[in-house]
Enzyme design. Structure first.
Site, PDB file in Angstrom:
ATOM      1  N   GLU A 119      -5.494   0.963   5.736  1.00 28.82           N
ATOM      2  CA  GLU A 119      -5.596   1.519   7.089  1.00 28.82           C
ATOM      3  C   GLU A 119      -6.686   0.827   7.899  1.00 28.82           C
ATOM      4  O   GLU A 119      -6.527   0.606   9.104  1.00 28.82           O
ATOM      5  CB  GLU A 119      -5.859   3.031   7.014  1.00 28.82           C
ATOM      6  CG  GLU A 119      -4.680   3.848   6.503  1.00 28.82           C
ATOM      7  CD  GLU A 119      -3.443   3.731   7.384  1.00 28.82           C
ATOM      8  OE1 GLU A 119      -3.579   3.399   8.581  1.00 28.82           O
ATOM      9  OE2 GLU A 119      -2.334   3.968   6.878  1.00 28.82           O
ATOM     10  N   TYR A 132      -8.546   9.429  12.614  1.00 23.85           N
ATOM     11  CA  TYR A 132      -7.281   8.811  12.220  1.00 23.85           C
ATOM     12  C   TYR A 132      -7.279   8.421  10.739  1.00 23.85           C
ATOM     13  O   TYR A 132      -6.358   8.763  10.000  1.00 23.85           O
ATOM     14  CB  TYR A 132      -6.967   7.575  13.061  1.00 23.85           C
ATOM     15  CG  TYR A 132      -5.837   6.783  12.455  1.00 23.85           C
ATOM     16  CD1 TYR A 132      -4.531   7.264  12.513  1.00 23.85           C
ATOM     17  CD2 TYR A 132      -6.084   5.610  11.746  1.00 23.85           C
ATOM     18  CE1 TYR A 132      -3.490   6.574  11.906  1.00 23.85           C
ATOM     19  CE2 TYR A 132      -5.049   4.919  11.136  1.00 23.85           C
ATOM     20  CZ  TYR A 132      -3.756   5.414  11.221  1.00 23.85           C
ATOM     21  OH  TYR A 132      -2.734   4.742  10.601  1.00 23.85           O
ATOM     22  N   LEU A 170      -9.533 -12.033   9.566  1.00 25.01           N
ATOM     23  CA  LEU A 170      -8.994 -10.761  10.076  1.00 25.01           C
ATOM     24  C   LEU A 170      -9.698 -10.315  11.355  1.00 25.01           C
ATOM     25  O   LEU A 170      -9.147  -9.535  12.121  1.00 25.01           O
ATOM     26  CB  LEU A 170      -9.127  -9.652   9.015  1.00 25.01           C
ATOM     27  CG  LEU A 170      -8.000  -9.542   7.987  1.00 25.01           C
ATOM     28  CD1 LEU A 170      -8.309  -8.440   6.976  1.00 25.01           C
ATOM     29  CD2 LEU A 170      -6.667  -9.259   8.658  1.00 25.01           C
ATOM     30  N   CYS A 178      13.969  13.801  22.280  1.00 26.16           N
ATOM     31  CA  CYS A 178      12.973  13.088  23.087  1.00 26.16           C
ATOM     32  C   CYS A 178      13.087  13.429  24.565  1.00 26.16           C
ATOM     33  O   CYS A 178      14.101  13.135  25.220  1.00 26.16           O
ATOM     34  CB  CYS A 178      13.129  11.585  22.880  1.00 26.16           C
ATOM     35  SG  CYS A 178      11.908  10.606  23.797  1.00 26.16           S
ATOM     36  N   CYS A 190      16.868   5.459  17.498  1.00 25.46           N
ATOM     37  CA  CYS A 190      15.791   6.409  17.208  1.00 25.46           C
ATOM     38  C   CYS A 190      16.326   7.676  16.552  1.00 25.46           C
ATOM     39  O   CYS A 190      17.241   8.321  17.078  1.00 25.46           O
ATOM     40  CB  CYS A 190      15.052   6.762  18.490  1.00 25.46           C
ATOM     41  SG  CYS A 190      13.692   7.932  18.232  1.00 25.46           S
ATOM     42  N   CYS A 231      15.915   3.041  21.794  1.00 25.61           N
ATOM     43  CA  CYS A 231      16.217   4.481  21.802  1.00 25.61           C
ATOM     44  C   CYS A 231      17.504   4.823  21.054  1.00 25.61           C
ATOM     45  O   CYS A 231      17.587   5.877  20.406  1.00 25.61           O
ATOM     46  CB  CYS A 231      16.293   4.986  23.238  1.00 25.61           C
ATOM     47  SG  CYS A 231      14.708   4.900  24.115  1.00 25.61           S
ATOM     48  N   THR A 277     -11.897  -9.054  22.317  1.00 19.96           N
ATOM     49  CA  THR A 277     -11.300  -7.942  23.054  1.00 19.96           C
ATOM     50  C   THR A 277     -11.660  -7.992  24.536  1.00 19.96           C
ATOM     51  O   THR A 277     -10.795  -7.862  25.398  1.00 19.96           O
ATOM     52  CB  THR A 277     -11.755  -6.595  22.456  1.00 19.96           C
ATOM     53  OG1 THR A 277     -11.469  -6.595  21.052  1.00 19.96           O
ATOM     54  CG2 THR A 277     -11.001  -5.441  23.107  1.00 19.96           C
ATOM     55  N   ASP A 336      -2.852   7.465  15.767  1.00 21.49           N
ATOM     56  CA  ASP A 336      -3.279   6.156  16.245  1.00 21.49           C
ATOM     57  C   ASP A 336      -2.488   5.807  17.496  1.00 21.49           C
ATOM     58  O   ASP A 336      -1.793   6.662  18.068  1.00 21.49           O
ATOM     59  CB  ASP A 336      -3.107   5.096  15.151  1.00 21.49           C
ATOM     60  CG  ASP A 336      -1.641   4.844  14.797  1.00 21.49           C
ATOM     61  OD1 ASP A 336      -0.762   5.574  15.295  1.00 21.49           O
ATOM     62  OD2 ASP A 336      -1.376   3.908  14.013  1.00 21.49           O
ATOM     63  N   TRP A 365       0.814  -1.209   0.000  1.00 19.81           N
ATOM     64  CA  TRP A 365       0.000   0.000   0.000  1.00 19.81           C
ATOM     65  C   TRP A 365       0.856   1.272   0.000  1.00 19.81           C
ATOM     66  O   TRP A 365       0.329   2.362  -0.112  1.00 19.81           O
ATOM     67  CB  TRP A 365      -0.953   0.002   1.188  1.00 19.81           C
ATOM     68  CG  TRP A 365      -0.309  -0.343   2.502  1.00 19.81           C
ATOM     69  CD1 TRP A 365       0.312   0.515   3.355  1.00 19.81           C
ATOM     70  CD2 TRP A 365      -0.225  -1.639   3.098  1.00 19.81           C
ATOM     71  NE1 TRP A 365       0.784  -0.169   4.447  1.00 19.81           N
ATOM     72  CE2 TRP A 365       0.461  -1.491   4.328  1.00 19.81           C
ATOM     73  CE3 TRP A 365      -0.669  -2.910   2.727  1.00 19.81           C
ATOM     74  CZ2 TRP A 365       0.718  -2.558   5.171  1.00 19.81           C
ATOM     75  CZ3 TRP A 365      -0.412  -3.976   3.575  1.00 19.81           C
ATOM     76  CH2 TRP A 365       0.268  -3.800   4.777  1.00 19.81           C
ATOM     77  N   ARG A 366       2.173   1.107   0.165  1.00 17.88           N
ATOM     78  CA  ARG A 366       3.057   2.273   0.071  1.00 17.88           C
ATOM     79  C   ARG A 366       3.571   2.489  -1.358  1.00 17.88           C
ATOM     80  O   ARG A 366       4.324   3.422  -1.600  1.00 17.88           O
ATOM     81  CB  ARG A 366       4.248   2.107   1.026  1.00 17.88           C
ATOM     82  CG  ARG A 366       3.842   2.259   2.476  1.00 17.88           C
ATOM     83  CD  ARG A 366       5.006   2.068   3.413  1.00 17.88           C
ATOM     84  NE  ARG A 366       4.599   2.327   4.789  1.00 17.88           N
ATOM     85  CZ  ARG A 366       5.274   1.957   5.859  1.00 17.88           C
ATOM     86  NH1 ARG A 366       6.407   1.275   5.708  1.00 17.88           N
ATOM     87  NH2 ARG A 366       4.846   2.230   7.072  1.00 17.88           N
TER      88      ARG A 366
END
Length: 366
Positions: free
Chosen positions: A50, A133, A93, A221, A215, A212, A315, A151, A37-38
């Site tokens: 998404e 979102y 899914l 940060c 990053c 980190c 859930t 998100d 999808w990119r």
């Protein structure tokens, strides 16, 4: 390094913001994963991806996305498809309300917007299934608009980047995060910036043991500089899933087994499943499902035998399923399309939720 509080977002250190924008966009350009999808700016494809990615891992989504786009290559194809076909393409899914809303939204886009996803923020949010979102993701990625897409991954990044100690499970905190997004998303290349935030949260700024040292915005940060990155974000613990004892019947008529289409609303709506019933307190094992088969469908069974257990966790709900083999004794003739007798080979033509696929796999010995 300063902590920020609600209402201060327009006063963010602009040097810090510019640094985050530059470093994150550059990092994304060099390090992002190659995902199907990119490779497109088609708003329909981005919208589908998404929706699939909500509450589902990327590796799981890839084959589903490719299959879904092959079956429904255009917005019109999805809008015109039979719901049964769409649910079948989504099978496995979970969270089936996502795809129902996706199809409802596609119909609105086709009927009211000529098949073109709106470029206006207020208009796109009118479409069923598109919240803040998804709207931000589609507008920024497909149309390169400077709109935030906040998100869970992005909220985690913002919590650490700006030392925000508000509970991210609360709606008001999400609203504050969206305000941050409106300040920090750049007008130049917002697509790469928003996707960079998502990718950072997925690969580097993970829920536990964030990486980190790797990053790109480590120097900006607040949490890393204060050594509290493992304490953020603040999120209240989930309630334990409610446990339900469910009786499931495998009703056999020669080599065919009974499946039923579940009601059009509620849990696993409109999907096909084996007959089931919640065990009432004090009832003998298997007696609830026998009663339901007889009273609701006119089906009488005998020789009911327990065969195995299966479990499935939603859930906030856990099904402890007791599965019974049942031999058909007699049945009234019902003109009822929501009941089908199928062989195990034919059952693959129906949209079966994961909970009952677990039962099916055990029947097949898988």
């Amino acid at each position: 390094m300063a902590m920020y509080r609600a209402g201060d977002w327009n006063d963010l250190d602009q040097i810090k913001v510019l640094g985050v924008q530059r470093e994150l966009t550059d990092w994304y350009g060099k390090n992002h994963r190659k995902l199907p999808w990119r490779e497109t700016s088609d708003p329909y494809y981005i919208w589908v991806s998404e929706v699939m990615l909500q509450q589902t891992r990327v590796d799981t989504v890839i084959p589903y996305f490719l299959n879904f786009i092959e079956k429904f290559p255009t917005m019109e194809d999805l809008a015109q498809a039979h719901e049964e076909e769409v649910l079948k393409a989504w099978e496995g899914l979970g969270y089936y309300s996502r795809v129902r809303n996706l199809q409802r939204g596609a119909k609105v886009v086709v009927e009211q917007y000529g098949g073109q996803v709106p470029k206006d923020l207020q208009e796109i949010k009118k479409i069923p299934g598109i919240g803040p979102y998804t709207a931000g993701a589609v507008l920024s990625i497909a149309y390169d608009q400077a709109v935030p897409a906040v998100d869970g991954n992005v909220m985690r990044v913002f919590s650490r980047l700006f030392c925000i100690e508000d509970d991210i499970s609360e709606g008001k905190t999400r609203s504050e995060m969206e305000k941050i997004g409106r300040v920090v998303v750049p007008r130049e290349n917002p697509s790469s910036f928003n996707q960079g935030l998502m990718e950072l949260g997925a690969l580097i700024c993970t829920p536990t043991s964030p990486k980190c040292i790797a990053c790109p915005v480590y120097g900006q940060c607040c949490a890393a500089q204060r050594g509290i990155q493992n304490e953020l974000p603040i999120k209240k613990k989930k309630q334990a899933a409610k446990e339900v004892q469910l009786e499931v019947a495998l009703v056999w008529n020669d080599d065919k087994v009974l499946i039923m289409k579940r009601p059009g609303d509620g849990l696993l709506a409109s999907l096909w499943a084996f007959p089931s019933a919640v065990r009432e307190e004090g009832w003998e094992p298997g007696s609830n499902i026998i009663a339901v088969l007889k009273e609701e469908y006119g089906i009488i069974v005998d020789d009911i035998n327990y065969v195995f257990d299966a479990q499935h966790v939603f859930t906030h709900l856990k099904w402890n399923m007791e599965v019974y083999d049942c031999k058909l004794s007699s049945t009234v003739e019902l003109d009822y399309p929501q009941i089908q007798w199928v062989t195990l080979d034919e059952i693959g033509n129906y949209a079966i939720p994961t909970a009952f696929m677990k039962v099916l796999r055990k029947i097949d010995g898988g």
